[in-house]
Design a protein around this motif. Structure first.
Motif, PDB file in Angstrom:
ATOM      1  N   ASN A 101      32.503  43.593  19.070  1.00 18.45           N
ATOM      2  CA  ASN A 101      32.782  41.997  18.699  1.00 18.45           C
ATOM      3  C   ASN A 101      32.300  41.145  19.805  1.00 18.45           C
ATOM      4  O   ASN A 101      32.929  40.996  20.731  1.00 18.45           O
ATOM      5  CB  ASN A 101      34.122  41.884  18.083  1.00 18.45           C
ATOM      6  N   ILE A 102      30.918  40.587  19.371  1.00 23.88           N
ATOM      7  CA  ILE A 102      30.767  39.694  20.567  1.00 23.88           C
ATOM      8  C   ILE A 102      31.080  38.124  20.100  1.00 23.88           C
ATOM      9  O   ILE A 102      30.831  37.774  19.044  1.00 23.88           O
ATOM     10  CB  ILE A 102      29.142  39.592  20.664  1.00 23.88           C
ATOM     11  N   GLY A 103      31.850  37.530  21.046  1.00 24.57           N
ATOM     12  CA  GLY A 103      32.436  36.376  20.782  1.00 24.57           C
ATOM     13  C   GLY A 103      31.278  35.202  20.727  1.00 24.57           C
ATOM     14  O   GLY A 103      30.472  35.376  21.426  1.00 24.57           O
ATOM     15  N   GLU A 104      31.532  34.199  19.851  1.00 21.14           N
ATOM     16  CA  GLU A 104      30.562  33.268  19.825  1.00 21.14           C
ATOM     17  C   GLU A 104      31.334  32.050  20.469  1.00 21.14           C
ATOM     18  O   GLU A 104      32.026  31.588  19.897  1.00 21.14           O
ATOM     19  CB  GLU A 104      30.188  33.007  18.505  1.00 21.14           C
ATOM     20  N   GLY A 105      30.860  31.578  21.450  1.00 14.37           N
ATOM     21  CA  GLY A 105      31.233  30.034  22.037  1.00 14.37           C
ATOM     22  C   GLY A 105      31.178  30.301  23.765  1.00 14.37           C
ATOM     23  O   GLY A 105      30.213  30.789  23.935  1.00 14.37           O
ATOM     24  N   PHE A 106      32.009  29.601  24.377  1.00 16.12           N
ATOM     25  CA  PHE A 106      31.793  29.138  25.714  1.00 16.12           C
ATOM     26  C   PHE A 106      33.170  29.265  26.713  1.00 16.12           C
ATOM     27  O   PHE A 106      33.978  28.951  26.013  1.00 16.12           O
ATOM     28  CB  PHE A 106      30.697  28.193  26.059  1.00 16.12           C
ATOM     29  N   THR A 107      32.897  29.291  27.848  1.00 20.15           N
ATOM     30  CA  THR A 107      33.849  29.329  28.685  1.00 20.15           C
ATOM     31  C   THR A 107      33.444  28.366  29.885  1.00 20.15           C
ATOM     32  O   THR A 107      32.437  28.610  30.562  1.00 20.15           O
ATOM     33  CB  THR A 107      34.493  30.520  29.538  1.00 20.15           C
ATOM     34  N   LEU A 108      34.029  27.302  30.223  1.00 19.08           N
ATOM     35  CA  LEU A 108      33.973  26.445  31.382  1.00 19.08           C
ATOM     36  C   LEU A 108      34.938  26.727  32.369  1.00 19.08           C
ATOM     37  O   LEU A 108      35.979  26.753  32.212  1.00 19.08           O
ATOM     38  CB  LEU A 108      34.162  25.052  30.853  1.00 19.08           C
ATOM     39  N   THR A 109      34.295  26.996  33.498  1.00 21.85           N
ATOM     40  CA  THR A 109      35.259  27.191  34.760  1.00 21.85           C
ATOM     41  C   THR A 109      35.060  26.212  35.835  1.00 21.85           C
ATOM     42  O   THR A 109      33.898  25.729  36.057  1.00 21.85           O
ATOM     43  CB  THR A 109      34.916  28.480  35.396  1.00 21.85           C
ATOM     44  N   ALA A 110      36.238  25.495  36.363  1.00 23.34           N
ATOM     45  CA  ALA A 110      35.977  24.463  37.411  1.00 23.34           C
ATOM     46  C   ALA A 110      36.663  24.843  38.550  1.00 23.34           C
ATOM     47  O   ALA A 110      37.802  25.420  38.436  1.00 23.34           O
ATOM     48  CB  ALA A 110      36.432  23.046  36.605  1.00 23.34           C
ATOM     49  N   SER A 111      36.288  24.155  39.533  1.00 19.83           N
ATOM     50  CA  SER A 111      36.892  24.235  40.713  1.00 19.83           C
ATOM     51  C   SER A 111      36.497  23.212  41.828  1.00 19.83           C
ATOM     52  O   SER A 111      35.325  22.885  41.982  1.00 19.83           O
ATOM     53  CB  SER A 111      36.595  25.789  41.569  1.00 19.83           C
ATOM     54  N   LYS A 112      37.492  22.941  42.717  1.00 22.98           N
ATOM     55  CA  LYS A 112      37.183  21.798  43.718  1.00 22.98           C
ATOM     56  C   LYS A 112      36.782  22.548  45.019  1.00 22.98           C
ATOM     57  O   LYS A 112      35.846  21.979  45.652  1.00 22.98           O
ATOM     58  CB  LYS A 112      38.630  20.881  44.147  1.00 22.98           C
TER      59      LYS A 112
END
Lengths: 184, 296
Positions: free
Chosen positions: B201-212
């Motif tokens: 099952n391949i997810g459809e969407g996105f992940t945003l990662t943030a860092s200072k």
């Protein structure tokens, strides 16, 4: 510090043996345990248990290859900690490796109990019969639980070659186990 | 006997094989130069045939060249299938050959402390809510969004001064990992993170990662060693990568994957924060809109 000096410390019951072992092999052992367990705390526990087991067994043991000795203990402990029932959900790599090796089991032995010592004996003979390249790829995959891409990068060969080599080696292993009949 | 028993039985193989696989390096077989040239020529020939079969118009004069997202050529923002970005944005997609995996991250608990931060802590630390203002239709936020595990290094002076005050202790701490993630996917099986690995099952969407302080990666998509071209979105340099990702289950005989899906990665710095967006099965246009939703 080299292997033999560390083993010497174990024999002298010098506790710095464990510190020196951690410095020399801690990261590699941790990676090995993480590859199997996929859980930081469990992996850490496995590595610590490995040091304790080494402390209990050296002496009387005097391993020539210290890393192989420790890694064998670590792999054994890590698989012992693995939650096999939930591995399908949590550890795709182990499921994949198990499924691949399932294909090596001769059909007549599927329902029989196995003897791990006998399996190891048959595997030693089998590994001796392989070329160095095939043996390295096989051991990296099924002993170290490396991914196809990691093996490819490690030896500078294409992923497709790794897959093909593993496929052929598995078939050879199946034939070898059939001939040996060691698992009964 | 079954696969599991065989996997466990392998444990007892001879130490020499384990040592050999742990240390030995294979000598590379050098292919003769003429053989290499022949291979390259054959590949180029095949490539030309494939390109002609896919894009016959390209070989006619005056017809614009279609651009595949997997090519390294700049994509024209004005093409109908392209991007909704305004003219000033320049979009370049770099082909990612493979996904790199580095060693797993590990922090010595004697030196580092892992702290669980809730959404308020994260907002206070970053000075804003990092949720992108644009989310493609049909995607839902993950339960863990906006929470994070910060890794704090205890500086040496804390060890030498055990009776220090809380203020002194805080002054002697340094945050070394502050990455926070926001995922938006269509489904979350059993309330877990998107199940894009198991069962095909391949997810459809996105992940945003943030860092200072900078994203610490143990798995990175665009290698620092790759030569990359940068896009410009709202005046901010953005590195965009694309890879056609294989997914399982893999055929047990041929090892062929079940199929392939689009993976885009966008990396950029904005307002003192480093961002990385990993988008699966989303068109490039949507990825650019998400980036624009972060750069306000």
């Amino acid at each position: 510090m080299d292997d033999q000096s560390i083993v010497q410390l174990f024999w002298q019951r010098d506790q710095s043996a464990i510190e020196e072992t951690e410095i020399r092999y801690g990261v590699r052992l941790h990676q090995l345990a993480m590859g199997i367990l996929r859980n930081y705390e469990d992996a850490e526990e496995s590595v610590n248990d490995t040091y304790l087991k080494a402390w209990d067994t050296i002496p009387p043991q005097k391993p020539i290859f210290l890393y192989a000795y420790l890694a064998k203990i670590c792999r054994f402990i890590s698989f012992g900690k693995l939650d096999w029932k939930n591995a399908k959900k949590r550890n795709a790599k182990i499921v994949e490796l198990t499924a691949e090796l399932e294909l090596c089991v001769p059909s007549q032995y599927v329902e029989t109990d196995s003897d791990s010592e006998a399996i190891a004996h048959a595997l030693n003979d089998f590994l001796k019969s392989l070329s160095v390249e095939k043996r390295l790829i096989f051991v990296r995959r099924y002993w170290y639980a490396d991914s196809i891409s990691d093996i490819s990068k490690r030896y500078g060969i294409g992923e497709s070659k790794v897959k093909t080599t593993l496929y052929r080696t598995r078939n050879k292993l199946k034939t070898h186990l059939e001939k040996e009949g060691v698992v009964l | 006997m079954n696969g599991k028993e065989l996997l466990l039985g392998i444990n007892n193989i001879d130490d020499t094989f384990i040592e050999e696989a742990g240390t030995k390096v294979l000598k590379k077989h050098r292919t003769p130069m003429w053989k290499q040239s022949l291979t390259v020529a054959a590949c180029l020939g095949l490539l030309l045939i494939a390109v002609y079969a896919l894009y016959p118009d390209m070989f006619h004069k005056g017809t614009p060249m279609p651009v595949s997202p997997s090519s390294k050529a700049p994509i024209d923002a004005a093409t109908p299938e392209g991007l909704p970005a305004p003219d000033e944005d320049k979009i370049v997609v770099n082909k990612m050959a493979e996904q790199y995996t580095d060693s797993a991250k590990w922090y010595d608990p004697k030196l580092y402390e892992q702290q669980k931060w809730n959404k308020k802590d994260v907002c206070d630390y970053y000075g804003k809510d990092l949720t992108p203002s644009y989310i493609p239709e049909g995607l839902h936020p993950a339960a863990y969004n906006g929470k994070m595990n910060a890794v704090v290094k205890k500086l040496p002076s804390t060890e030498t001064a055990p009776e220090e005050t809380q203020e002194q202790a805080q002054a002697n701490e340094r945050i070394i990992e502050d990455a926070v993630s926001y995922s938006f996917y269509h489904t979350y099986p059993e309330g877990n993170p998107p199940d894009w690995i198991y069962g095909g099952n391949i997810g459809e969407g996105f992940t945003l990662t943030a860092s200072k302080v900078g994203i610490v990666r143990d798995c990175f998509y665009i290698s620092p060693d790759d030569k990359v071209e940068q896009s410009t979105i709202k005046g901010i340099p953005v590195t965009i990568g694309y890879r056609s990702m294989p997914y399982g289950p893999y055929n047990s005989d041929t090892h062929e994957p079940s199929g392939y899906y689009d993976l885009y990665v966008a990396q950029f710095k904005y307002d003192g924060i480093e961002y990385e967006i990993v988008a699966e099965q989303l068109p490039l246009g949507e990825v650019v809109k998400i980036v624009r939703g972060v750069i306000l």
